[in-house]
Design an enzyme around this catalytic site. Structure first.
Site, PDB file in Angstrom:
ATOM      1  CB  THR A 279       3.200 -18.301  10.709  1.00 39.35           C
ATOM      2  OG1 THR A 279       1.922 -18.478  10.057  1.00 39.35           O
ATOM      3  CG2 THR A 279       3.433 -16.828  10.939  1.00 39.35           C
TER       4      THR A 279
ATOM      5  CD  GLU B 169      -5.812 -11.588   2.615  1.00 36.34           C
ATOM      6  OE1 GLU B 169      -5.408 -10.424   2.712  1.00 36.34           O
ATOM      7  OE2 GLU B 169      -6.865 -11.905   2.026  1.00 36.34           O
TER       8      GLU B 169
ATOM      9  CG  ASN C 176      -8.164 -21.017   8.162  1.00 41.94           C
ATOM     10  OD1 ASN C 176      -9.041 -20.688   7.362  1.00 41.94           O
ATOM     11  ND2 ASN C 176      -6.894 -20.725   7.973  1.00 41.94           N
TER      12      ASN C 176
ATOM     13  N   GLY D 222      -6.276 -30.278   2.815  1.00 41.90           N
ATOM     14  CA  GLY D 222      -4.822 -30.150   2.886  1.00 41.90           C
ATOM     15  C   GLY D 222      -4.482 -28.700   2.628  1.00 41.90           C
TER      16      GLY D 222
ATOM     17  CB  CYS E  45      -4.243 -22.251   5.342  1.00 41.37           C
ATOM     18  SG  CYS E  45      -3.342 -20.953   4.516  1.00 41.37           S
TER      19      CYS E  45
ATOM     20  CE  LYS F 156       0.859 -22.033   8.081  1.00 42.98           C
ATOM     21  NZ  LYS F 156       0.178 -21.040   8.889  1.00 42.98           N
TER      22      LYS F 156
HETATM   23  C1  UDX Z   1      -8.246 -21.809   3.412  1.00 47.81           C
HETATM   24  C2  UDX Z   1      -9.416 -20.904   3.824  1.00 47.81           C
HETATM   25  O1  UDX Z   1     -10.579 -21.265   3.044  1.00 47.81           O
HETATM   26  C3  UDX Z   1      -9.054 -19.450   3.601  1.00 47.81           C
HETATM   27  O2  UDX Z   1     -10.116 -18.611   4.041  1.00 47.81           O
HETATM   28  C4  UDX Z   1      -7.792 -19.133   4.386  1.00 47.81           C
HETATM   29  O3  UDX Z   1      -7.390 -17.787   4.170  1.00 47.81           O
HETATM   30  C5  UDX Z   1      -6.675 -20.073   3.979  1.00 47.81           C
HETATM   31  O4  UDX Z   1      -7.080 -21.433   4.137  1.00 47.81           O
HETATM   32  P1  UDX Z   1      -7.270 -22.655   1.073  1.00 47.81           P
HETATM   33  O5  UDX Z   1      -6.174 -23.319   1.835  1.00 47.81           O
HETATM   34  O6  UDX Z   1      -6.949 -21.916  -0.174  1.00 47.81           O
HETATM   35  O7  UDX Z   1      -8.045 -21.633   2.007  1.00 47.81           O
HETATM   36  O8  UDX Z   1      -8.283 -23.827   0.676  1.00 47.81           O
HETATM   37  P2  UDX Z   1      -9.828 -24.162   0.839  1.00 47.81           P
HETATM   38  O9  UDX Z   1     -10.576 -23.768  -0.350  1.00 47.81           O
HETATM   39  O10 UDX Z   1     -10.350 -23.710   2.153  1.00 47.81           O
HETATM   40  O11 UDX Z   1      -9.752 -25.759   0.827  1.00 47.81           O
HETATM   41  C6  UDX Z   1      -8.969 -26.430   1.817  1.00 47.81           C
HETATM   42  C7  UDX Z   1      -9.006 -27.910   1.616  1.00 47.81           C
HETATM   43  O12 UDX Z   1     -10.262 -28.438   1.956  1.00 47.81           O
HETATM   44  C8  UDX Z   1      -8.713 -28.400   0.192  1.00 47.81           C
HETATM   45  O13 UDX Z   1      -7.821 -29.510   0.256  1.00 47.81           O
HETATM   46  C9  UDX Z   1     -10.055 -28.830  -0.312  1.00 47.81           C
HETATM   47  O14 UDX Z   1      -9.984 -29.837  -1.270  1.00 47.81           O
HETATM   48  C10 UDX Z   1     -10.707 -29.331   0.977  1.00 47.81           C
HETATM   49  N1  UDX Z   1     -12.170 -29.302   0.965  1.00 47.81           N
HETATM   50  C11 UDX Z   1     -12.844 -28.134   0.808  1.00 47.81           C
HETATM   51  C12 UDX Z   1     -12.881 -30.475   1.163  1.00 47.81           C
HETATM   52  O15 UDX Z   1     -12.297 -31.566   1.316  1.00 47.81           O
HETATM   53  N2  UDX Z   1     -14.245 -30.426   1.172  1.00 47.81           N
HETATM   54  C13 UDX Z   1     -14.935 -29.276   1.006  1.00 47.81           C
HETATM   55  O16 UDX Z   1     -16.166 -29.327   1.035  1.00 47.81           O
HETATM   56  C14 UDX Z   1     -14.204 -28.094   0.816  1.00 47.81           C
END
Ligand code: UDX
Length: 439
Positions: free
Chosen positions: A85, A146, A213, A262, A265, A268
């Protein structure tokens, strides 16, 4: 149980492979022939720990197949909608074209009593809009969001923190309880472990996902806002995060200040959530998400400014080595990657940018061929005037010592875009160290 998974992107490919690994017979369906071919050979189309093993085992066992033919979904008891999506090209709302097409394509394959479980992240109200089409053929639509994290996707699918299933309420002829039982059977290992299993209405289930999120994004931007304040006061945001994180109500996780979030997920999803809230006349309720987004993007500016200032006001024709391209470690995903964005901006300012990453170079090169990519970390560090860590892979964060980096680089400017290095150790080795929100 026989299952179909419609859409074999990040979510669907992992879902199909893990479901086969816990004993189900699974067909994964996608319109992308190349992807189906790759998966059918047992190859993972993207980097995700353990996925390759599960695909190989699933295909060898005969319990896992992939196809471009929707008719293969016939005979499955539960059908998972796992299509993307994405953000709309001309706005911030979610593009639901693929979700609608998946449901419509599935209708001729459904039998009475089947369960269609939506897993895609959708704007609240989508499931209620889709349900009558599914119910017209005697099947039930549930929403089963999910929460998997890239890099942990297999573990998160088999052993999630919680399972959420939204069912339609107040409608005659739909047996929500039976549909929930089907999903309990699907997720039998997690259910056997007493994983919280929360049954809600459709709207709540859709909202749980975007709320989770939005909360995570807000937590990251909160600490990054504190980093901005730390930068003008001489405070250290990492110590601040440690100190407030000891309060169990706050918690230390997701308080990592740096160049921000970034990926496919969080960015967006918060934009789509704001757009949906506006449509519902409640834009003001999530107006803060615009600030969350703005704070997040400002951190990239800050990282670029640090490099420019550290190199005396200009990066023109300076060698800058960028450690990392993926949006986070253990992933080759560069969607909305702050790491790659910083590299591209430095290039735009005239720097000679060398990017290295253990997994994401191929993807990055396709999108930004103008940058210089080097696979080998040490090779990438050679002759650098400044180095900046933007993705905290172990190779950069833990294994790269300041002494070793000094033996390769030309300059002594180290910028820590993820606050992962020991500032004192880098300084002791002769580097001028700059963190994000650290003195
Ligand atoms: C996220 C959600 O965690 C997950 O539950 C959902 O299903 C999809 O989106 P994901 O996109 O895999 O998962 O990444 P995530 O581990 O959440 O990290 C997202 C971003 O945040 C990354 O760019 C990471 O570097 C950044 N981040 C994370 C930070 O800048 N600081 C933090 O303390 C944690």
């Amino acid at each position: 149980m026989r299952l179909s998974v419609i859409g074999c992107g990040y979510l669907g490919a992992v879902h199909a492979a893990t479901m086969a690994s816990i004993g189900h017979e699974v067909v994964g369906i996608d319109i992308d022939e190349d992807r189906v071919e790759t998966l059918s050979r047992g190859e993972a189309p993207f980097y995700e720990p353990y996925l390759q093993d599960l695909l190989t085992a699933g295909i060898q066992s005969g319990r896992l197949i992939f196809s471009t033919d929707m008719a293969e979904a016939s005979g499955a008891k539960a059908h998972f909608i796992a299509v993307g999506t994405p953000q709309q090209k001309d706005g911030t709302s979610a593009d639901l074209t693929y979700v609608d097409a998946a449901v419509d394509g599935l209708l001729p394959c459904l039998r009475a009593g089947d369960v269609v479980a939506g897993k895609s992240t959708v704007p609240v109200g989508t499931a209620t809009r889709l349900a009558p089409r599914v119910e017209a053929v005697g099947a039930a639509l549930v929403w089963n969001p999910e929460f998997l994290r890239e890099g942990w996707a297999v573990k998160d699918t088999i052993d999630p923190d919680r399972l959420v299933v939204g069912i339609r309420t107040g409608t005659d002829g739909v047996d929500g309880a039976a549909a929930v039982d089907v999903l309990r059977e699907v997720y039998h290992p997690a259910v056997a472990k007493n994983t919280p299993f929360i049954v809600t209405d459709l709207a709540t289930a859709e909202l749980v996902k975007v709320a989770a999120n939005a909360f995570l994004a807000t937590k990251i931007s909160f600490i990054n806002a504190m980093a901005e304040i730390a930068e003008v006061t001489g405070a250290d945001v990492t110590q601040l995060a440690d100190a407030i994180g000891h309060d169990a109500r706050i918690g230390r996780r997701f308080l990592g200040a740096g160049i921000g979030f970034g990926g496919g997920c969080l960015p967006k999803d918060i934009r789509a959530f704001s757009a949906r809230a506006e449509e519902l006349g409640r834009g003001e309720s999530v107006a803060f998400l615009r600030e969350v987004d703005a704070i997040n993007l400002r951190r990239r500016d800050r990282a670029v400014d640090l490099v420019v200032d550290a190199l005396g006001g200009s990066v023109f024709k300076k060698n800058v080595t960028v450690l990392g391209a993926a949006f986070k470690p253990y992933s080759d995903d560069i969607r909305d990657s702050p790491a790659l964005d910083v590299a591209v901006r430095l290039h735009g300012l005239g720097a000679w940018v060398t990017v290295t990453d253990p997994a994401a170079i191929e993807n990055a090169q396709r999108l930004h061929p103008q940058l210089n990519y080097v696979e080998d970390r040490d090779e990438a560090l050679r002759e650098a005037d400044a180095i900046i860590m933007v993705t905290e892979w172990d190779e950069y964060r833990r294994e790269l010592t300041p002494e070793h980096a000094a033996s390769l680089a030309r300059g002594r400017v180290a910028i820590d875009g993820r606050n992962g290095w020991d500032a004192a150790a880098w300084r002791a080795a002769g580097w001028t160290y700059y963190g994000m929100g650290r003195p």
